[in-house]
Design an enzyme around this catalytic site. Sequence first.
Site, PDB file in Angstrom:
ATOM      1  N   LYS A 189       0.845  -1.199   0.000  1.00 45.97           N
ATOM      2  CA  LYS A 189       0.000   0.000   0.000  1.00 45.97           C
ATOM      3  C   LYS A 189       0.877   1.244   0.000  1.00 45.97           C
ATOM      4  CE  LYS A 189      -2.038   2.863   3.110  1.00 45.97           C
ATOM      5  NZ  LYS A 189      -2.084   4.017   2.222  1.00 45.97           N
ATOM      6  N   GLU A 265       9.682   1.097  10.765  1.00 51.22           N
ATOM      7  CA  GLU A 265      10.730   2.121  10.594  1.00 51.22           C
ATOM      8  C   GLU A 265      10.028   3.457  10.741  1.00 51.22           C
ATOM      9  OE1 GLU A 265      13.660  -0.015   7.397  1.00 51.22           O
ATOM     10  OE2 GLU A 265      11.887   0.996   6.679  1.00 51.22           O
ATOM     11  N   CYS A 300      13.515  11.181   6.862  1.00 51.78           N
ATOM     12  CA  CYS A 300      13.416  10.679   8.245  1.00 51.78           C
ATOM     13  C   CYS A 300      14.694  10.953   9.031  1.00 51.78           C
ATOM     14  CB  CYS A 300      13.080   9.198   8.241  1.00 51.78           C
ATOM     15  SG  CYS A 300      14.228   8.212   7.274  1.00 51.78           S
ATOM     16  N   GLU A 399       8.958  15.715  15.797  1.00 50.79           N
ATOM     17  CA  GLU A 399       9.380  15.707  14.399  1.00 50.79           C
ATOM     18  C   GLU A 399       8.496  16.670  13.606  1.00 50.79           C
ATOM     19  OE1 GLU A 399       8.470  12.167  12.056  1.00 50.79           O
ATOM     20  OE2 GLU A 399      10.407  12.362  11.054  1.00 50.79           O
TER      21      GLU A 399
HETATM   22  P1  NAD Z   1       2.145   8.183   8.035  1.00 53.02           P
HETATM   23  O1  NAD Z   1       2.438   7.343   9.232  1.00 53.02           O
HETATM   24  O2  NAD Z   1       1.073   9.194   8.131  1.00 53.02           O
HETATM   25  O3  NAD Z   1       1.739   7.261   6.799  1.00 53.02           O
HETATM   26  C1  NAD Z   1       2.571   6.213   6.354  1.00 53.02           C
HETATM   27  C2  NAD Z   1       1.719   5.171   5.684  1.00 53.02           C
HETATM   28  O4  NAD Z   1       0.834   4.623   6.664  1.00 53.02           O
HETATM   29  C3  NAD Z   1       0.839   5.701   4.549  1.00 53.02           C
HETATM   30  O5  NAD Z   1       0.745   4.754   3.523  1.00 53.02           O
HETATM   31  C4  NAD Z   1      -0.507   5.889   5.237  1.00 53.02           C
HETATM   32  O6  NAD Z   1      -1.610   5.817   4.369  1.00 53.02           O
HETATM   33  C5  NAD Z   1      -0.492   4.704   6.195  1.00 53.02           C
HETATM   34  N1  NAD Z   1      -1.402   4.884   7.329  1.00 53.02           N
HETATM   35  C6  NAD Z   1      -1.820   6.048   7.900  1.00 53.02           C
HETATM   36  N2  NAD Z   1      -2.694   5.791   8.900  1.00 53.02           N
HETATM   37  C7  NAD Z   1      -2.822   4.444   8.956  1.00 53.02           C
HETATM   38  C8  NAD Z   1      -3.568   3.560   9.778  1.00 53.02           C
HETATM   39  N3  NAD Z   1      -4.410   4.016  10.715  1.00 53.02           N
HETATM   40  N4  NAD Z   1      -3.443   2.231   9.578  1.00 53.02           N
HETATM   41  C9  NAD Z   1      -2.599   1.749   8.637  1.00 53.02           C
HETATM   42  N5  NAD Z   1      -1.883   2.533   7.810  1.00 53.02           N
HETATM   43  C10 NAD Z   1      -1.983   3.860   7.973  1.00 53.02           C
HETATM   44  O7  NAD Z   1       3.522   8.825   7.590  1.00 53.02           O
HETATM   45  P2  NAD Z   1       3.776   9.816   6.359  1.00 53.02           P
HETATM   46  O8  NAD Z   1       3.277  11.166   6.723  1.00 53.02           O
HETATM   47  O9  NAD Z   1       3.326   9.187   5.094  1.00 53.02           O
HETATM   48  O10 NAD Z   1       5.381   9.813   6.311  1.00 53.02           O
HETATM   49  C11 NAD Z   1       6.153  10.605   7.137  1.00 53.02           C
HETATM   50  C12 NAD Z   1       6.688   9.811   8.309  1.00 53.02           C
HETATM   51  O11 NAD Z   1       7.425   8.677   7.846  1.00 53.02           O
HETATM   52  C13 NAD Z   1       7.669  10.619   9.143  1.00 53.02           C
HETATM   53  O12 NAD Z   1       7.456  10.363  10.501  1.00 53.02           O
HETATM   54  C14 NAD Z   1       9.021  10.090   8.692  1.00 53.02           C
HETATM   55  O13 NAD Z   1      10.083  10.273   9.598  1.00 53.02           O
HETATM   56  C15 NAD Z   1       8.705   8.633   8.510  1.00 53.02           C
HETATM   57  N6  NAD Z   1       9.709   7.969   7.674  1.00 53.02           N
HETATM   58  C16 NAD Z   1      10.574   7.094   8.269  1.00 53.02           C
HETATM   59  C17 NAD Z   1      11.571   6.488   7.524  1.00 53.02           C
HETATM   60  C18 NAD Z   1      12.519   5.478   8.133  1.00 53.02           C
HETATM   61  O14 NAD Z   1      13.192   4.787   7.402  1.00 53.02           O
HETATM   62  N7  NAD Z   1      12.596   5.369   9.444  1.00 53.02           N
HETATM   63  C19 NAD Z   1      11.685   6.798   6.165  1.00 53.02           C
HETATM   64  C20 NAD Z   1      10.799   7.728   5.602  1.00 53.02           C
HETATM   65  C21 NAD Z   1       9.810   8.303   6.364  1.00 53.02           C
END
Ligand code: NAD
Length: 433
Positions: A189, A265, A300, A399
Amino acid sequence: MPDQSLIDAERAKPVPPQGHFIDGAWGPASDGGTRPVISPIDGRPFATIAEGTAEDVDCAVAAARAAFEDGRWSGLAPAARKRVLHRFADLVERNALELAVLGVRDNGTEIGMAIRAEPGSCAGTLRFYAEAADKIGGEIAPSSPDILALVHREPVGVVGAIVPWNFPLMIAAWKIAPALAAGNTVVLKPSETASLTVLRLAELGAEAGLPPGVLNVVSGSGSVVGEAMGLHMDIDVLAFTGSGATGRRLLDYAARSNMKRCYLELGGKSPNVVFADAPDLEEAARVTAHGIFRNSGQVCIAGSRLIVERSIHADFTRRVAEIAAAMRVGDPLDADTQIGAVHSEAQLSANLRFVETARAEGGEVLTGGDRILAETGGYYMAPAVVDNVAPTAALFRNEVFGPVLSVTPFDTVDQAIALANGTDFGLAGAVWT
Ligand code: NAD
């Protein structure tokens, strides 16, 4: 960097309406729902994706389960899986410009970074795990002479993969490459706000020779598609990258369903600690600025907290602010741009609120922190350096995931270490000395 005319030609290509990719075929959402794709470059819609439902997730999981059980992928010789994954990487490389430009139109990353980090890194990860397919084996454990203990590695089954919007291809590859190399099947997804390249990736996987049902992509929201995956009784493993808040939810879904394993992650608030004896403070200032501001801070591991020794604090911070103010913010598909668009209007508003709160909590904004280029309709922000941020302030502890650097001085090594560790986040860290 490719020629600007090639980038512009890719940018001009229309994007047809996108569906889900399930069991090797494209199809609409079960209820016909769609969602517009808004480009952060100009705030305009330029495509649609399917707005997935729980029924679509059931369909994709059923396809992945059937493909796993009949051995069409897991039953292949590891060397055969390796060949397919190498072909997959070849196709990603061959289509790198198309993938990079499509991704930038969707998420706003500057094109120079997008080419390296997206198709470039995606292909590299596919190749790394392609090679692992026929090299990672089992073990014979040391045991007494009358016992034979074997560790036999086998695929787990159906892997659910959920990825964020900042580097959709790179991160999708982190999930699917190891899963596929080991013989699992996948339901992937993408973020609802950056799905286009991941959908194209599924098509390239099929062209490379992944049998139908082995890699399925369902687009849609986290609260519907993501939740249905988290709670699904027939997904064996969840591999997730995204925010800590969503990571917590996934653990809860797993606990409430089949206790599937979750690999998470999550976000970061990475410290960049600079001592007065660092050999090249000019280079440290340049890397500090680029380390937080490239891709508008939407990385991130961005070095979002500068922790700097008090004797150089004023000079060093001023230098970082000057470098930030000189960075070129603008159209991410212009090859000269150093800081592209903020991903969405919601993210931009959140970033601006962080700066306001930091000000109210006593921080001093040395540069940036405002919306700029609003006349384009896109989401752009001048990179912000906020000085004298207290360790208790919201900007220090949370963050932002935007172009905002917090600066906090220290006097002793122990203080520097305590400040660096003074948040709930892990991920990266840097020390200049
Ligand atoms: P997010 O957690 O809002 O969304 C990530 C994914 O999870 C999306 O596909 C979203 O649709 C899905 N999602 C959202 N709510 C959900 C739920 N209730 N149940 C299941 N899935 C759900 O994050 P974002 O805004 O897309 O990305 C930014 C975040 O990702 C930041 O915190 C960033 O640091 C982190 N990130 C971490 C890494 C790493 O390697 N550690 C890499 C890139 C980004």
